[in-house]
Design a protein around this motif. Structure first.
Motif, PDB file in Angstrom:
ATOM      1  N   ARG A   1       0.839  -1.204   0.000  1.00  0.00           N
ATOM      2  CA  ARG A   1       0.000   0.000   0.000  1.00  0.00           C
ATOM      3  C   ARG A   1       0.874   1.254   0.000  1.00  0.00           C
ATOM      4  O   ARG A   1       0.572   2.246  -0.674  1.00  0.00           O
ATOM      5  CB  ARG A   1      -0.928  -0.004   1.211  1.00  0.00           C
ATOM      6  N   PHE A   2       1.945   1.206   0.776  1.00  0.00           N
ATOM      7  CA  PHE A   2       2.882   2.325   0.833  1.00  0.00           C
ATOM      8  C   PHE A   2       3.481   2.588  -0.549  1.00  0.00           C
ATOM      9  O   PHE A   2       3.540   3.735  -1.016  1.00  0.00           O
ATOM     10  CB  PHE A   2       3.975   1.979   1.845  1.00  0.00           C
ATOM     11  N   LEU A   3       3.896   1.522  -1.223  1.00  0.00           N
ATOM     12  CA  LEU A   3       4.496   1.642  -2.556  1.00  0.00           C
ATOM     13  C   LEU A   3       3.489   2.210  -3.559  1.00  0.00           C
ATOM     14  O   LEU A   3       3.836   3.010  -4.420  1.00  0.00           O
ATOM     15  CB  LEU A   3       5.009   0.278  -3.014  1.00  0.00           C
ATOM     16  N   ALA A   4       2.232   1.803  -3.425  1.00  0.00           N
ATOM     17  CA  ALA A   4       1.203   2.271  -4.362  1.00  0.00           C
ATOM     18  C   ALA A   4       0.963   3.768  -4.244  1.00  0.00           C
ATOM     19  O   ALA A   4       0.521   4.410  -5.206  1.00  0.00           O
ATOM     20  CB  ALA A   4      -0.100   1.513  -4.113  1.00  0.00           C
ATOM     21  N   ASP A   5       1.255   4.340  -3.078  1.00  0.00           N
ATOM     22  CA  ASP A   5       1.037   5.772  -2.873  1.00  0.00           C
ATOM     23  C   ASP A   5       2.203   6.629  -3.351  1.00  0.00           C
ATOM     24  O   ASP A   5       2.112   7.860  -3.330  1.00  0.00           O
ATOM     25  CB  ASP A   5       0.792   6.062  -1.387  1.00  0.00           C
ATOM     26  N   LEU A   6       3.293   6.012  -3.744  1.00  0.00           N
ATOM     27  CA  LEU A   6       4.449   6.775  -4.197  1.00  0.00           C
ATOM     28  C   LEU A   6       4.199   7.317  -5.596  1.00  0.00           C
ATOM     29  O   LEU A   6       3.737   6.603  -6.485  1.00  0.00           O
ATOM     30  CB  LEU A   6       5.703   5.900  -4.188  1.00  0.00           C
ATOM     31  N   ASP A   7       4.508   8.571  -5.798  1.00  0.00           N
ATOM     32  CA  ASP A   7       4.307   9.247  -7.071  1.00  0.00           C
ATOM     33  C   ASP A   7       5.678   9.604  -7.649  1.00  0.00           C
ATOM     34  O   ASP A   7       6.356  10.505  -7.128  1.00  0.00           O
ATOM     35  CB  ASP A   7       3.478  10.511  -6.855  1.00  0.00           C
ATOM     36  N   PRO A   8       6.116   8.920  -8.714  1.00  0.00           N
ATOM     37  CA  PRO A   8       7.457   9.185  -9.266  1.00  0.00           C
ATOM     38  C   PRO A   8       7.676  10.645  -9.630  1.00  0.00           C
ATOM     39  O   PRO A   8       8.779  11.173  -9.468  1.00  0.00           O
ATOM     40  CB  PRO A   8       7.500   8.290 -10.512  1.00  0.00           C
ATOM     41  N   GLN A   9       6.643  11.312 -10.106  1.00  0.00           N
ATOM     42  CA  GLN A   9       6.802  12.713 -10.478  1.00  0.00           C
ATOM     43  C   GLN A   9       7.006  13.586  -9.242  1.00  0.00           C
ATOM     44  O   GLN A   9       7.862  14.472  -9.219  1.00  0.00           O
ATOM     45  CB  GLN A   9       5.588  13.192 -11.266  1.00  0.00           C
ATOM     46  N   ALA A  10       6.230  13.302  -8.193  1.00  0.00           N
ATOM     47  CA  ALA A  10       6.372  14.062  -6.952  1.00  0.00           C
ATOM     48  C   ALA A  10       7.715  13.783  -6.290  1.00  0.00           C
ATOM     49  O   ALA A  10       8.287  14.646  -5.627  1.00  0.00           O
ATOM     50  CB  ALA A  10       5.235  13.730  -5.994  1.00  0.00           C
ATOM     51  N   GLN A  11       8.223  12.570  -6.484  1.00  0.00           N
ATOM     52  CA  GLN A  11       9.496  12.204  -5.868  1.00  0.00           C
ATOM     53  C   GLN A  11      10.664  13.011  -6.408  1.00  0.00           C
ATOM     54  O   GLN A  11      11.739  13.044  -5.799  1.00  0.00           O
ATOM     55  CB  GLN A  11       9.773  10.713  -6.086  1.00  0.00           C
ATOM     56  N   ALA A  12      10.481  13.638  -7.553  1.00  0.00           N
ATOM     57  CA  ALA A  12      11.552  14.451  -8.116  1.00  0.00           C
ATOM     58  C   ALA A  12      11.748  15.755  -7.347  1.00  0.00           C
ATOM     59  O   ALA A  12      12.690  16.494  -7.615  1.00  0.00           O
ATOM     60  CB  ALA A  12      11.264  14.754  -9.581  1.00  0.00           C
ATOM     61  N   ASP A  13      10.881  16.029  -6.397  1.00  0.00           N
ATOM     62  CA  ASP A  13      10.944  17.253  -5.606  1.00  0.00           C
ATOM     63  C   ASP A  13      11.519  16.920  -4.235  1.00  0.00           C
ATOM     64  O   ASP A  13      10.946  16.125  -3.487  1.00  0.00           O
ATOM     65  CB  ASP A  13       9.535  17.837  -5.475  1.00  0.00           C
ATOM     66  N   GLU A  14      12.643  17.551  -3.873  1.00  0.00           N
ATOM     67  CA  GLU A  14      13.310  17.201  -2.617  1.00  0.00           C
ATOM     68  C   GLU A  14      12.470  17.493  -1.384  1.00  0.00           C
ATOM     69  O   GLU A  14      12.683  16.876  -0.329  1.00  0.00           O
ATOM     70  CB  GLU A  14      14.661  17.916  -2.502  1.00  0.00           C
ATOM     71  N   VAL A  15      11.506  18.419  -1.472  1.00  0.00           N
ATOM     72  CA  VAL A  15      10.700  18.725  -0.292  1.00  0.00           C
ATOM     73  C   VAL A  15       9.787  17.561   0.069  1.00  0.00           C
ATOM     74  O   VAL A  15       9.202  17.537   1.152  1.00  0.00           O
ATOM     75  CB  VAL A  15       9.872  20.006  -0.492  1.00  0.00           C
ATOM     76  N   SER A  16       9.645  16.588  -0.828  1.00  0.00           N
ATOM     77  CA  SER A  16       8.807  15.427  -0.549  1.00  0.00           C
ATOM     78  C   SER A  16       9.530  14.378   0.282  1.00  0.00           C
ATOM     79  O   SER A  16       8.905  13.441   0.775  1.00  0.00           O
ATOM     80  CB  SER A  16       8.330  14.782  -1.861  1.00  0.00           C
ATOM     81  N   TRP A  17      10.855  14.527   0.428  1.00  0.00           N
ATOM     82  CA  TRP A  17      11.657  13.474   1.051  1.00  0.00           C
ATOM     83  C   TRP A  17      11.991  13.767   2.509  1.00  0.00           C
ATOM     84  O   TRP A  17      12.270  14.897   2.888  1.00  0.00           O
ATOM     85  CB  TRP A  17      12.969  13.302   0.294  1.00  0.00           C
ATOM     86  N   THR A  18      11.977  12.716   3.323  1.00  0.00           N
ATOM     87  CA  THR A  18      12.540  12.767   4.673  1.00  0.00           C
ATOM     88  C   THR A  18      13.405  11.534   4.869  1.00  0.00           C
ATOM     89  O   THR A  18      13.164  10.476   4.277  1.00  0.00           O
ATOM     90  CB  THR A  18      11.460  12.789   5.770  1.00  0.00           C
TER      91      THR A  18
END
Length: 406
Positions: free
Chosen positions: A214-231
């Motif tokens: 479920r966690f993997l399904a919520d990941l958005d590759p496009q959003a992941q390109a933005d560093e503010v999305s990461w912790t």
């Protein structure tokens, strides 16, 4: 670990009360009543460390138990806008005397520091203090001062000193990720970065657990390109240097008050291979730290969860890696109408017991005047059995807890 380090997200004694279901083994140090205290093991008589009046920061060497502490003027506050000059001291077991650190490491370079945190390196030979202007370091083995890297607060070293993991990137200092140095990882290997997340994504895809799917399904590759999305939490190397642990949201995104969903990852140092601890599932909130026990067989997972503007609680979980069991430690269950605030936490040397400094303030008592933090007297140090969650020892008014060897 200081309160500010835990809050990044991120630090002992008259016994108030004690109960025991077993004997915890391992040395403790803490701040209480404006001084530093040490105790050989929970339940034993505590000793106020000489020359520690005014101590605001401390840490125990993981190898020989040497206590380092910083002393300031009356009312010194490491969370204030401007930290006063603090003087470093050392006290060795059995803590019957203390000496200025400058008498052991000659030179006026760091006779005082305006530090917000203090920590020994993994091999116990070097001490580092972090200030707003830069870090200060003392190498006790070489009797020299040095200038540590700015990422020192976010790095971990094995007891041998041969393996180091830190937050950072080889390619760019602005690229969030985990960087590993050690056998098979020289001159430096990026375990992942937000620009190169393939290792984490593959680890998640290899996990069969429904929560990870479920966690993997919520990941958005496009959003992941933005560093503010990461912790990512600071990575911690086990003392034997074989594994590294950290938590990351893999770019899942960060909501209000840091709310996100994270998983815990393990790196095999020899193969530089990362895998997710899928049996733990995922953690909702903001994971503050993932601390391996001294024997490397358990993890202490620190989590802050924002339920509302007036309700932010801290949770502490102990995970048994071999038995694949997780225990929520009851010290962080806030009574009705209060919050749970974690000041500091560490593993005792027995790798079974955990020391936690926790307060339960009312939301209305926290304001800008007190920095939205309860007073030191409101905290209680509890030593908990990480297997059954029972309380082995308590000390009222104790903060800044640090754990050392037996």
């Amino acid at each position: 670990m200081t309160a500010r380090r835990l809050g990044l997200a991120l630090a002992m004694l008259c016994v108030a009360s004690a109960s025991s279901s077993g004997a915890a083994a391992g040395r403790l140090a803490y701040l209480k009543g404006g001084a530093a205290w040490t105790v050989g093991a929970p339940g034993q008589v505590a000793r106020q460390v000489p020359n520690s009046r005014g101590a605001v920061l401390l840490d125990l060497s993981p190898t020989d138990g040497t206590l380092a502490f910083l002393v300031g003027p009356p009312g010194a506050d490491i969370h204030a806008e401007h930290v006063p000059a603090l003087r470093p001291w050392l006290s060795r077991p059995p803590y019957t005397a203390s000496v200025p650190l400058g008498s052991l490491v000659p030179g006026p370079t760091f006779s005082t520091v305006r530090a917000r945190w203090l920590a020994w390196e993994g091999d116990g030979h070097a001490l580092i203090a972090g200030t707003d202007e830069g870090n200060a370091g003392w190498n006790l083995a070489r009797r020299k001062t040095f200038l540590p890297d700015q990422s020192a607060l976010y790095q971990s070293t094995s007891q041998s000193g041969e393996v180091t993991a830190m937050l950072g990137s080889v390619q760019s200092p602005d690229d969030l990720g985990v960087l590993l140095y050690g056998p098979g990882a020289r001159p430096g290997t990026e375990i992942f970065t937000w620009k190169q997340p393939q290792n984490l994504i593959k680890a998640l895809k290899d996990a069969p657990q429904p929560a990870l799917r479920r966690f993997l399904a919520d990941l958005d590759p496009q959003a992941q390109a933005d560093e503010v999305s990461w912790t990512a939490t600071p990575p911690h190397v086990t003392r034997d240097g074989r594994r590294v642990y950290f938590a990351s949201n893999a770019g899942w995104g960060v909501g209000s008050a840091g709310t996100t969903t994270s998983a815990v990852f393990e790196v095999d140092v020899a193969s530089v291979k990362v895998r997710v601890l899928g049996w733990l599932g995922t953690f909702s909130g903001s994971v503050l730290d993932v601390l391996p026990s001294p024997d490397g067989q358990k993890l202490l997972i620190l989590l802050a969860r924002h339920d509302s503007n007036a309700q932010i609680n801290t949770f502490v979980y102990a995970a048994d890696l071999a038995g694949k069991r997780i225990k929520e430690l009851a010290a962080t269950s806030a009574p009705n109408g209060t919050l749970s605030t974690l000041n500091s936490a560490c593993w005792l040397a027995d790798s079974r017991s955990v020391a936690l400094s926790v307060a339960y303030p009312r939301p209305q008592d926290l304001n800008q005047r007190n920095g939205f933090e309860p007073p030191a007297a409101a905290y209680t140090l509890s030593v908990k059995d990480a297997v059954d969650g029972k309380t082995l020892h308590r000390v009222s008014g104790a903060t800044g807890v640090a754990c050392g060897p037996k």
